[in-house]
Design an enzyme around this catalytic site. Structure first.
Site, PDB file in Angstrom:
ATOM      1  N   HIS A  10       0.821  -1.210   0.000  1.00 45.31           N
ATOM      2  CA  HIS A  10       0.000   0.000   0.000  1.00 45.31           C
ATOM      3  C   HIS A  10       0.858   1.264   0.000  1.00 45.31           C
ATOM      4  CE1 HIS A  10       0.886   0.996   4.193  1.00 45.31           C
ATOM      5  NE2 HIS A  10       0.765  -0.283   4.463  1.00 45.31           N
ATOM      6  N   GLU A  83      -2.595  -7.019   7.088  1.00 46.03           N
ATOM      7  CA  GLU A  83      -1.271  -6.938   7.695  1.00 46.03           C
ATOM      8  C   GLU A  83      -1.210  -7.849   8.919  1.00 46.03           C
ATOM      9  OE1 GLU A  83       1.695  -6.832   7.586  1.00 46.03           O
ATOM     10  OE2 GLU A  83       2.408  -4.745   7.563  1.00 46.03           O
TER      11      GLU A  83
END
Length: 379
Positions: A10, A83
């Site tokens: 990201h 994550e």
């Protein structure tokens, strides 16, 4: 048939610049992150893509949206691509761990493959989880090309597995800068890594690693980092330090430091009754170098009452970290906005605007700035 997977980290998010531990804590892209996402979109616009996927965390979804839009595609979210879960460390400043959880922090820095925080995952648990999700995506898109946006630590685990490395060799994978790309070829039961950690589309001026003085083979940036401790309002010494820092802020803004000490102390007590971390010192190692005070009396916003840095420590890049502290407290207390008021001619205005605070209204020569800090709730 083989499937091409572009595995993408990201764009720059709040945790990256606020220097806070954001694993599955849901956070937003920064203004620089939005620019990085556009650089990524420009690179990927002529790459054939049949589908775009992402973690369901907002920072990944928003990055994936930038990739998907030029192709006329929608983003499909997968929770399996989240994550690493950092457990009890979530949304705590990295600098604090060396103070109150040093043994665990040393393991994270020196032998990260052995790190397992209370309530969280190991890197390779996150890596296996995300790798299995990536394998499912590849199987669902046999013979196609897809982009998948994920997160730095989970991607490190994925690449450790994809490169056939044992856990203790994960340091060889290194960290990839925000929006870096790895190209993986899935063919039957095998996977080939064609390249990894490629962020050549991001100019140096927009690089997160460059801004933090962080190299891909090290796990801790060189730039100084703060941790925070609530101001003990029962301590004469700490009250005095708070009043001094508040006065320093007023002097830098107005050239004078006249204020009602009793009113400020009462406001600080009220704020700390709502959240002890609403009035905190920022510490560099053990030295008090900053003050953050957030007024939580309004239902919709955290109002910044004080951002102050000692004169000796100014211009060292602590500003974003102070904003991060205010955002953390305000968001935790359910506030949608971060708001602050200051003189129109203040030199720091450009900094605050660069941090995403926009003009809400003005009263004479005083400007009120505001930023929406809300994030979608995860299912």
């Amino acid at each position: 048939m083989s499937t091409i997977v572009y595995l993408i980290r990201h764009a720059e998010a709040e945790g990256n610049v606020y220097r806070r531990c954001h694993g599955q804590y849901n956070s937003l892209l920064t203004p620089r992150g939005l620019k990085q996402a556009q650089c990524l979109a420009e690179r990927m616009k002529d790459v054939p893509l049949d589908a775009v996927y992402s973690s369901d965390l907002e920072r990944a979804r928003r990055t994936a949206q930038a990739v998907a839009e030029p192709h006329g595609l929608s983003v499909q979210t997968r929770a399996g691509m989240r994550e690493i879960d950092m457990g009890k460390w979530e949304d705590i400043p990295w600098a604090g761990f060396a103070k109150f959880d040093k043994a665990a922090y040393d393991v994270w820095c020196d032998t990260p493959w052995l790190s397992h925080l209370e309530g969280g995952e190991t890197i390779m648990q996150a890596g296996h989880r995300a790798y299995e999700e990536l394998t499912r995506i590849a199987a669902e898109n046999d013979g196609k090309s897809v982009a998948v946006v994920g997160h730095g630590t989970a991607i490190r685990g994925i690449l450790t597995l994809a490169n056939g490395l044992p856990d203790e060799k994960m340091m060889e994978v290194g960290w990839g800068d925000n929006t870096c790309i790895a190209k993986l070829i899935f063919d039957g039961g095998s996977v080939t890594v064609e390249y990894q950690n490629d962020n050549s589309h991001v100019p140096q001026a927009l690089s997160t690693f460059a801004s933090l003085k962080w190299s891909g083979d090290k796990d801790v940036p060189v730039s100084p980092q703060l941790w925070y401790a609530p101001v003990d309002l029962s301590s004469d010494t700490e009250r005095g330090a708070m009043l001094h820092l508040y006065g320093e802020m007023l002097r830098s803004m107005y050239g004078a430091a006249e204020f009602d000490e009793g009113e400020l102390l009462a406001a600080a007590q009220e704020a700390q009754q709502m959240d002890p971390f609403a009035v905190t010192f920022g510490l560099l190692d053990d030295e008090v170098v900053a003050l953050v005070m957030v007024d939580l009396s309004q239902d919709d916003a955290g109002i910044v009452r004080a951002f102050s840095v000692t004169e000796e420590q100014r211009n060292r890049g602590f500003g974003p970290q102070l904003i991060g502290q205010a955002v953390s407290v305000s968001r935790r207390q359910g506030r949608r906005y971060l708001r602050m008021t200051m003189p129109e001619g203040l030199r720091a205005l450009d900094f605050y605007r660069a941090q995403g605070l926009a003009e809400l209204h003005r009263d004479g020569d005083m400007l009120t700035l505001q930023r929406d800090i809300s994030v979608p709730k995860l299912s």
